[in-house]
Design a protein around this motif. Structure first.
Motif, PDB file in Angstrom:
ATOM      1  N   GLN A  55      -4.182  13.238   1.552  1.00 27.85           N
ATOM      2  CA  GLN A  55      -4.657  12.538   2.745  1.00 27.85           C
ATOM      3  C   GLN A  55      -5.873  13.255   3.309  1.00 27.85           C
TER       4      GLN A  55
ATOM      5  N   LEU B  80      -0.281   3.517   9.122  1.00 23.93           N
ATOM      6  CA  LEU B  80      -0.061   4.862   8.554  1.00 23.93           C
ATOM      7  C   LEU B  80       1.391   5.302   8.764  1.00 23.93           C
TER       8      LEU B  80
ATOM      9  N   ARG C   4      -7.684   6.417   2.730  1.00 20.73           N
ATOM     10  CA  ARG C   4      -6.402   6.856   3.303  1.00 20.73           C
ATOM     11  C   ARG C   4      -5.222   6.109   2.686  1.00 20.73           C
ATOM     12  N   ILE C   5      -5.464   4.879   2.235  1.00 16.57           N
ATOM     13  CA  ILE C   5      -4.360   4.109   1.635  1.00 16.57           C
ATOM     14  C   ILE C   5      -4.836   3.491   0.320  1.00 16.57           C
ATOM     15  N   TRP C   6      -3.889   3.318  -0.595  1.00 17.21           N
ATOM     16  CA  TRP C   6      -4.193   2.717  -1.900  1.00 17.21           C
ATOM     17  C   TRP C   6      -3.353   1.447  -2.101  1.00 17.21           C
TER      18      TRP C   6
ATOM     19  N   PRO D 146       5.847   3.076   0.240  1.00 19.86           N
ATOM     20  CA  PRO D 146       4.977   1.906   0.048  1.00 19.86           C
ATOM     21  C   PRO D 146       5.527   0.680   0.779  1.00 19.86           C
TER      22      PRO D 146
ATOM     23  N   LEU E  67       0.352   5.670   0.936  1.00 18.94           N
ATOM     24  CA  LEU E  67      -0.591   6.667   1.456  1.00 18.94           C
ATOM     25  C   LEU E  67      -1.298   7.324   0.284  1.00 18.94           C
TER      26      LEU E  67
ATOM     27  N   PHE F  92       0.848  -1.215   0.000  1.00 19.37           N
ATOM     28  CA  PHE F  92       0.000   0.000   0.000  1.00 19.37           C
ATOM     29  C   PHE F  92       0.868   1.243   0.000  1.00 19.37           C
TER      30      PHE F  92
ATOM     31  N   LEU G 210       3.621   3.527   6.297  1.00 20.37           N
ATOM     32  CA  LEU G 210       3.494   4.026   4.915  1.00 20.37           C
ATOM     33  C   LEU G 210       4.031   5.450   4.755  1.00 20.37           C
TER      34      LEU G 210
END
Ligand SMILES: C[S@@+](CC[C@H](N)C(=O)[O-])C[C@H]1O[C@@H](n2cnc3c(N)ncnc32)[C@H](O)[C@@H]1O
Length: 419
Positions: free
Chosen positions: A323, A338, A373-375, A345, A319, A317, A341
């Motif tokens: 955000q 969090l 919040r995360i991808w 990644p 961020l 992941f 990250l």
């Protein structure tokens, strides 16, 4: 295909769609309990109605070991995509200026992933059948199909606005933008004279503001394709079931977890329905949904909980940009993810050694991804390809060929002004 069946005189926006990335589709399958397509020997990915080909070109730059294809009716879109790939020395993306019926007959690889974003409900029934026929012929067993589309009931309030726009523009003169502008003058005048029916839907409600904020091309491609018709999820599911594909979940991550979108009584009402398609329809009514990003699979293997948990913890992941911190995440596992990250990644499995249990990591990953919040991103992306395409994107900034995106080292693109 007869170009009168689609709006072809105004090119479409140039954009990267993150939900179409392989990592995003894999994550969608995993959280819904399904095995994503294998990565052995790379993967084969195809976009139907690829527009300017920005998504396939950028993904191809990041994944040189895999094969990408883009198909679009409009030769100017395909020329643009091919030129972009030539300039950035991307050899693993191929584009085809064909309609779906002709494309289905091409000698193409079988694909692990086929995606069509913003296409299905803008084309007529024959082209929809051609699109489904292409998928039937070219999707591998174990492969995923992504289809996004305008849906009902969310668009119901805007149907009178759309009907009038279509009627007025069909009778107007000039290109699509000129016809849109003159139709708009009448729409705005009618709204001013108290035609409240034109303000019933989300689009009509903010019509003047949206017209100011969004480019004319958006409205042209949204409303003027003569075949545009939002559909119910049950209609799409029955078309896709006809070629033996089953629903996997939604690439809008939060929509996979009722607890994030529905209050308890609504969840109970939905859960009481035995038919899964009816449950989905009820959700759409409760949420007045107007756009869906559905993922389907062909004979995709279900995963048991332990296997899904292990793969989710092993998913990389980053961020999200920007955000959005409006939802506080106080759980120690969420804060640890969090913080991890922040450094770049990574996969949450790195936190297991700090005593965070797999179950907790998974539930916090899903909550963070649902809140945007995360991808999920590629575990490995090619720095050389990314540098080459970014050099082209920078060179084109401010020119007529501008694409307002930057490709990040994790193979995910963001809008340039977001940085
Ligand atoms: C609304 S645009 C979406 C473009 C792109 N997927 C995106 O999201 O940026 C729809 C695209 O589908 C293409 N298209 C429409 N009907 C088609 C057909 N029958 N065969 C191939 N492409 C088609 C159009 O040329 C257009 O580029």
């Amino acid at each position: 295909m007869d170009s009168a069946r689609y709006v072809t005189d105004v090119p479409y926006a140039r954009r990267f769609v993150r939900e179409l990335s392989p990592a995003w589709l894999d994550f969608t399958a995993l959280i819904c309990g399904f095995q994503p397509p294998s990565r052995e020997g790379g993967f084969a990915w195809c976009e139907l109605g690829c527009g300017h080909g920005v998504t396939p070109a950028l993904l191809a730059a990041a994944h040189p070991e895999s094969r990408f294809h883009g198909i679009d009716l409009m030769p100017q879109h395909i020329d643009f995509a091919e030129k972009l790939c030539r300039e950035a020395d991307i050899a693993n993306a191929q584009f085809h200026a064909l309609d779906f019926a002709a494309a289905a007959k091409l000698d193409l690889p079988r694909f692990d992933m086929i995606v069509a974003h913003g296409v299905y409900t803008w084309i007529d029934a024959a082209a929809q059948a051609d699109l489904i026929g292409f998928v039937d012929r070219h999707l591998k067993p174990g492969g995923l199909l992504y289809l996004s589309y305008d849906c009902l009931p969310g668009w119901a309030g805007d149907m009178p606005l759309q009907h009038l726009l279509q009627t007025l523009t069909a009778q107007g003169s000039g290109d699509s933008v000129a016809r849109l502008d003159s139709a708009d003058r009448i729409i705005t005048a009618l709204q001013g004279l108290g035609a409240e029916v034109l303000r019933l839907g989300a689009m009509g409600h903010e019509w003047e503001e949206l017209r100011r904020r969004l480019p004319a091309g958006y409205f042209v491609h949204q409303f003027l394709p003569p075949a545009w018709k939002p559909i119910y999820v049950t209609e799409l599911r029955s078309a896709v079931a006809g070629i033996g594909l089953a629903p996997i979940g939604s690439a809008t991550i939060r929509e996979n977890v009722d607890a994030f979108t529905l209050e308890r009584p609504a969840r109970e009402l939905v859960a009481a329905a035995v038919d899964p398609d009816l449950r989905e329809l009820l959700r759409d009514y409760l949420l007045m949904k107007r756009f869906r990003r559905d993922v389907f699979g062909r004979d995709v293997a279900p995963l048991d909980e332990a296997a899904a948990r292990a793969q989710i913890c092993g998913t990389t992941f980053m961020l999200a940009h920007p955000q959005d911190t409006s939802i506080p995440f106080n759980h120690p596992a969420a804060q640890a993810i969090l913080a991890l990250l922040e450094k770049g990644p990574a996969a949450a499995i790195a936190l297991a050694a700090q005593g965070h249990a797999g179950d907790t990591l998974v539930s916090q990953i899903i909550a963070l991804a649902s809140a945007g919040r995360i991808w999920p991103v590629a575990a490995a992306a090619d720095p050389g390809g990314i540098a080459r395409i970014n050099a082209v994107l920078r060179r084109r900034a401010g020119t007529a060929d501008e694409i307002g995106f930057t490709l990040l080292p994790a193979g995910m693109a963001i809008e340039r002004e977001e940085r």
